[in-house]
Design a protein around this motif. Structure first.
Motif, PDB file in Angstrom:
ATOM      1  N   LEU A   1      88.847 -11.181   1.438  1.00 37.63           N
ATOM      2  CA  LEU A   1      88.298 -12.189   2.354  1.00 37.63           C
ATOM      3  C   LEU A   1      88.590 -13.607   1.848  1.00 37.63           C
ATOM      4  CD1 LEU A   1      84.800 -10.803   3.447  1.00 37.63           C
ATOM      5  CD2 LEU A   1      86.835 -11.082   4.862  1.00 37.63           C
ATOM      6  N   GLU A   2      88.390 -13.817   0.561  1.00 36.39           N
ATOM      7  CA  GLU A   2      88.660 -15.147   0.002  1.00 36.39           C
ATOM      8  C   GLU A   2      90.134 -15.512   0.124  1.00 36.39           C
ATOM      9  OE1 GLU A   2      88.357 -17.493  -4.311  1.00 36.39           O
ATOM     10  OE2 GLU A   2      87.395 -15.539  -4.022  1.00 36.39           O
ATOM     11  N   GLN A   3      91.013 -14.557  -0.165  1.00 37.97           N
ATOM     12  CA  GLN A   3      92.445 -14.824  -0.106  1.00 37.97           C
ATOM     13  C   GLN A   3      92.897 -15.087   1.325  1.00 37.97           C
ATOM     14  OE1 GLN A   3      94.106 -15.190  -2.926  1.00 37.97           O
ATOM     15  NE2 GLN A   3      95.867 -15.910  -1.753  1.00 37.97           N
ATOM     16  N   VAL A   4      92.318 -14.391   2.293  1.00 45.98           N
ATOM     17  CA  VAL A   4      92.661 -14.614   3.705  1.00 45.98           C
ATOM     18  C   VAL A   4      92.299 -16.035   4.116  1.00 45.98           C
ATOM     19  CG1 VAL A   4      92.034 -14.005   6.077  1.00 45.98           C
ATOM     20  CG2 VAL A   4      92.560 -12.210   4.433  1.00 45.98           C
ATOM     21  N   LYS A   5      91.099 -16.486   3.752  1.00 49.88           N
ATOM     22  CA  LYS A   5      90.672 -17.846   4.111  1.00 49.88           C
ATOM     23  C   LYS A   5      91.582 -18.890   3.480  1.00 49.88           C
ATOM     24  CE  LYS A   5      87.787 -20.983   5.753  1.00 49.88           C
ATOM     25  NZ  LYS A   5      88.472 -22.201   5.288  1.00 49.88           N
ATOM     26  N   LEU A   6      91.897 -18.760   2.193  1.00 50.63           N
ATOM     27  CA  LEU A   6      92.741 -19.743   1.519  1.00 50.63           C
ATOM     28  C   LEU A   6      94.147 -19.752   2.096  1.00 50.63           C
ATOM     29  CD1 LEU A   6      91.627 -19.142  -2.184  1.00 50.63           C
ATOM     30  CD2 LEU A   6      90.952 -21.021  -0.682  1.00 50.63           C
ATOM     31  N   THR A   7      94.710 -18.578   2.350  1.00 50.12           N
ATOM     32  CA  THR A   7      96.075 -18.494   2.867  1.00 50.12           C
ATOM     33  C   THR A   7      96.159 -19.024   4.293  1.00 50.12           C
ATOM     34  OG1 THR A   7      96.467 -16.545   1.481  1.00 50.12           O
ATOM     35  CG2 THR A   7      98.004 -16.933   3.289  1.00 50.12           C
ATOM     36  N   PHE A   8      95.211 -18.666   5.146  1.00 56.15           N
ATOM     37  CA  PHE A   8      95.236 -19.139   6.531  1.00 56.15           C
ATOM     38  C   PHE A   8      95.084 -20.661   6.588  1.00 56.15           C
ATOM     39  CE2 PHE A   8      94.104 -15.209   9.293  1.00 56.15           C
ATOM     40  CZ  PHE A   8      95.187 -14.544   8.755  1.00 56.15           C
ATOM     41  N   ASP A   9      94.238 -21.224   5.742  1.00 52.21           N
ATOM     42  CA  ASP A   9      94.091 -22.677   5.714  1.00 52.21           C
ATOM     43  C   ASP A   9      95.395 -23.345   5.300  1.00 52.21           C
ATOM     44  OD1 ASP A   9      91.476 -22.460   6.487  1.00 52.21           O
ATOM     45  OD2 ASP A   9      90.628 -22.782   4.474  1.00 52.21           O
ATOM     46  N   GLN A  10      96.064 -22.754   4.321  1.00 54.70           N
ATOM     47  CA  GLN A  10      97.321 -23.333   3.827  1.00 54.70           C
ATOM     48  C   GLN A  10      98.444 -23.231   4.856  1.00 54.70           C
ATOM     49  OE1 GLN A  10      98.522 -21.628   0.115  1.00 54.70           O
ATOM     50  NE2 GLN A  10     100.451 -22.751   0.007  1.00 54.70           N
ATOM     51  N   GLU A  11      98.463 -22.149   5.629  1.00 51.91           N
ATOM     52  CA  GLU A  11      99.544 -21.910   6.579  1.00 51.91           C
ATOM     53  C   GLU A  11      99.211 -22.383   7.997  1.00 51.91           C
ATOM     54  OE1 GLU A  11     102.489 -20.870   5.798  1.00 51.91           O
ATOM     55  OE2 GLU A  11     101.995 -20.512   3.667  1.00 51.91           O
TER      56      GLU A  11
ATOM     57  N   ASP B   1      86.594   0.175  -6.983  1.00 53.64           N
ATOM     58  CA  ASP B   1      87.145  -1.157  -6.700  1.00 53.64           C
ATOM     59  C   ASP B   1      86.725  -1.691  -5.337  1.00 53.64           C
ATOM     60  OD1 ASP B   1      88.515  -1.159  -9.121  1.00 53.64           O
ATOM     61  OD2 ASP B   1      90.288  -0.198  -8.248  1.00 53.64           O
ATOM     62  N   TYR B   2      85.907  -0.945  -4.603  1.00 53.36           N
ATOM     63  CA  TYR B   2      85.662  -1.266  -3.194  1.00 53.36           C
ATOM     64  C   TYR B   2      85.171  -2.703  -2.992  1.00 53.36           C
ATOM     65  CZ  TYR B   2      83.667  -1.144   1.490  1.00 53.36           C
ATOM     66  OH  TYR B   2      83.360  -1.441   2.793  1.00 53.36           O
ATOM     67  N   TRP B   3      84.040  -3.052  -3.603  1.00 51.14           N
ATOM     68  CA  TRP B   3      83.435  -4.354  -3.315  1.00 51.14           C
ATOM     69  C   TRP B   3      84.271  -5.506  -3.839  1.00 51.14           C
ATOM     70  CZ3 TRP B   3      80.366  -4.992   0.446  1.00 51.14           C
ATOM     71  CH2 TRP B   3      79.469  -3.989   0.824  1.00 51.14           C
ATOM     72  N   GLN B   4      84.882  -5.350  -4.993  1.00 54.40           N
ATOM     73  CA  GLN B   4      85.681  -6.445  -5.533  1.00 54.40           C
ATOM     74  C   GLN B   4      86.897  -6.712  -4.643  1.00 54.40           C
ATOM     75  OE1 GLN B   4      84.325  -8.037  -8.276  1.00 54.40           O
ATOM     76  NE2 GLN B   4      85.758  -9.612  -7.576  1.00 54.40           N
ATOM     77  N   VAL B   5      87.538  -5.648  -4.154  1.00 53.22           N
ATOM     78  CA  VAL B   5      88.667  -5.829  -3.240  1.00 53.22           C
ATOM     79  C   VAL B   5      88.191  -6.443  -1.927  1.00 53.22           C
ATOM     80  CG1 VAL B   5      90.408  -4.599  -1.867  1.00 53.22           C
ATOM     81  CG2 VAL B   5      90.044  -3.981  -4.262  1.00 53.22           C
ATOM     82  N   TYR B   6      87.039  -6.024  -1.444  1.00 57.03           N
ATOM     83  CA  TYR B   6      86.483  -6.564  -0.193  1.00 57.03           C
ATOM     84  C   TYR B   6      86.295  -8.077  -0.305  1.00 57.03           C
ATOM     85  CZ  TYR B   6      83.229  -6.934   3.781  1.00 57.03           C
ATOM     86  OH  TYR B   6      82.612  -7.281   4.955  1.00 57.03           O
ATOM     87  N   TRP B   7      85.637  -8.512  -1.380  1.00 59.40           N
ATOM     88  CA  TRP B   7      85.372  -9.949  -1.553  1.00 59.40           C
ATOM     89  C   TRP B   7      86.657 -10.738  -1.804  1.00 59.40           C
ATOM     90  CZ3 TRP B   7      81.257  -8.043  -5.449  1.00 59.40           C
ATOM     91  CH2 TRP B   7      80.117  -7.630  -4.762  1.00 59.40           C
ATOM     92  N   ASP B   8      87.529 -10.214  -2.668  1.00 55.51           N
ATOM     93  CA  ASP B   8      88.755 -10.941  -3.005  1.00 55.51           C
ATOM     94  C   ASP B   8      89.679 -11.081  -1.801  1.00 55.51           C
ATOM     95  OD1 ASP B   8      87.801 -11.130  -5.551  1.00 55.51           O
ATOM     96  OD2 ASP B   8      89.085  -9.561  -6.389  1.00 55.51           O
TER      97      ASP B   8
END
Length: 255
Positions: free
Chosen positions: A226-236, A217-224
């Motif tokens: 990063l994407e979730q951090v960007k979306l959440t930080f923008d929202q908050e 699961d390494y790469w999929q968790v790595y990419w997901d």
């Protein structure tokens, strides 16, 4: 009498050669080595023992074997010099088979190449890259450098570095990262993830996120993540800054 002893020696030696060859073959097959490689190595062992037994039997017949040994030595030296590179690859292939730093199906980084091991041959190893290219690497290049086996352990750690602005809320950013990690079922609870301030850099406060996942699961968790951090930080309203430098201008008046 000497002829009888020579025949007995040759018969026993041939049986011993077959036994040793078979034993080595079974041991290699037990370690899941390719059958073609096993057959090749077993034949070499059998031939080497049989030649030694034949020389011993001839010596009991009163035949001087020193000349035969000298001829074999000279021939072996000539072949070794002519096939120096191939013999180096052969020896390296034997080392890879015996010590098994990786096996077929492992994802490794060797000789500047990252890919999945397809096949280990005597003289070369075949890799398949992520873009479906086959690469044939001589075994001597593999054993002559560092070998990184990403599939050796069942679990791997995902290391992320996230930068936030100095004006952003640090405690809130850490809380959001903890929630992102906790919400992903692929991230293991034990060992627990680590979220901490790593550095006060020139243009950002750097946070590290270190979480453990299954190797598959390494790469999929790595990419997901990063994407979730960007979306959440923008929202908050947590700013991820660009590299920047603050300049302070001072004007001095002359008398």
């Amino acid at each position: 009498m000497n002829l009888t002893v020579a025949i007995i020696i040759f018969y026993i030696g041939r049986t011993l050669a077959r036994g040793v060859s078979t034993l080595i073959g079974k041991a290699l097959l037990h370690r899941k080595v390719d059958r073609a490689v096993v057959s090749f190595l077993s034949s070499i062992v059998y031939a080497a023992i049989l030649i030694a037994v034949a020389l011993i039997a001839l010596s009991h017949l009163g035949i001087q074997t020193a000349s035969f040994i000298a001829i074999l030595g000279a021939a072996g030296l000539a072949v070794a010099l002519a096939l120096q590179g191939s013999l180096s690859n052969f020896a390296s292939g034997v080392l890879i088979i015996v010590f098994r730093p990786f096996k077929a199906g492992d994802f490794v980084d060797v000789a500047g190449i990252s890919g999945v091991v397809e096949r280990i041959d005597i003289f070369q190893t075949v890799f398949k890259t992520g873009d479906n290219k086959k690469i044939f690497v001589p075994n001597s290049q593999i054993t002559g450098g560092a070998i990184v086996n990403y599939s050796a352990e069942p679990q791997r750690r995902v290391d992320l570095t996230i930068g936030i602005s100095y004006d952003s809320d640090l405690r809130k950013a850490k809380q959001l990262l903890e929630e992102i990690v906790a919400a992903d079922p692929r991230i293991l609870k034990d060992p627990a993830a680590v979220i901490a301030v790593n550095a006060l850099a020139d243009s950002a406060v750097q946070l590290i996120v270190r979480s453990w996942v299954q190797s598959t699961d390494y790469w999929q968790v790595y990419w997901d993540t990063l994407e979730q951090v960007k979306l959440t930080f923008d929202q908050e309203g947590i700013e991820i800054p660009y590299p920047q430098m603050s300049l302070h201008l001072r004007k001095e008046e002359k008398e």
